[in-house]
Design a protein around this motif. Structure first.
Motif, PDB file in Angstrom:
ATOM      1  N   VAL A 142      34.211  -3.301 -71.340  1.00 30.33           N
ATOM      2  CA  VAL A 142      32.781  -3.489 -71.042  1.00 30.33           C
ATOM      3  C   VAL A 142      31.950  -2.442 -71.769  1.00 30.33           C
ATOM      4  CG1 VAL A 142      31.044  -3.363 -69.206  1.00 30.33           C
ATOM      5  CG2 VAL A 142      33.167  -4.618 -68.828  1.00 30.33           C
ATOM      6  N   ALA A 143      32.376  -1.187 -71.708  1.00 28.82           N
ATOM      7  CA  ALA A 143      31.622  -0.116 -72.368  1.00 28.82           C
ATOM      8  C   ALA A 143      31.558  -0.338 -73.878  1.00 28.82           C
ATOM      9  CB  ALA A 143      32.252   1.241 -72.061  1.00 28.82           C
ATOM     10  N   PHE A 144      32.671  -0.702 -74.491  1.00 25.74           N
ATOM     11  CA  PHE A 144      32.666  -0.953 -75.936  1.00 25.74           C
ATOM     12  C   PHE A 144      31.844  -2.183 -76.293  1.00 25.74           C
ATOM     13  CE2 PHE A 144      36.662   1.707 -76.299  1.00 25.74           C
ATOM     14  CZ  PHE A 144      36.040   2.711 -77.019  1.00 25.74           C
ATOM     15  N   HIS A 173      28.830  -2.138 -78.929  1.00 26.73           N
ATOM     16  CA  HIS A 173      28.765  -3.048 -80.070  1.00 26.73           C
ATOM     17  C   HIS A 173      27.441  -3.781 -80.121  1.00 26.73           C
ATOM     18  CE1 HIS A 173      33.405  -3.020 -80.287  1.00 26.73           C
ATOM     19  NE2 HIS A 173      32.907  -2.226 -81.215  1.00 26.73           N
ATOM     20  N   LEU A 174      26.904  -4.126 -78.960  1.00 21.41           N
ATOM     21  CA  LEU A 174      25.590  -4.772 -78.931  1.00 21.41           C
ATOM     22  C   LEU A 174      24.494  -3.827 -79.428  1.00 21.41           C
ATOM     23  CD1 LEU A 174      25.702  -6.614 -75.486  1.00 21.41           C
ATOM     24  CD2 LEU A 174      25.632  -7.666 -77.764  1.00 21.41           C
ATOM     25  N   LEU A 175      24.606  -2.568 -79.059  1.00 23.10           N
ATOM     26  CA  LEU A 175      23.567  -1.593 -79.405  1.00 23.10           C
ATOM     27  C   LEU A 175      23.678  -1.102 -80.855  1.00 23.10           C
ATOM     28  CD1 LEU A 175      23.551   0.476 -76.121  1.00 23.10           C
ATOM     29  CD2 LEU A 175      21.886  -1.233 -76.862  1.00 23.10           C
TER      30      LEU A 175
END
Length: 54
Positions: A45-47, A51-53
């Motif tokens: 979830v964190a990655f 990746h979105l940011l």
């Protein structure tokens, strides 16, 4: 990367890496505030957020 970085950019890389590490820790605290040892699902979830940011 096959790109030559300026000396100034190379000097700032540790600060950038440190900032990303702090942001990752804050992401864990936001997504799973009660979790002490994040597992594979929390890392994913964190990655995904990073990746979105980035």
């Amino acid at each position: 990367m096959d790109v030559a970085l300026s000396e100034e950019t190379e000097q700032r890389l540790p600060l950038i890496a440190g900032g990303l590490s702090v942001a990752l820790a804050q992401t864990f605290a936001t997504v799973e505030p009660d979790r002490k040892n994040p597992g594979t699902a929390q890392w994913t979830v964190a990655f995904d957020i990073f990746h979105l940011l980035l």
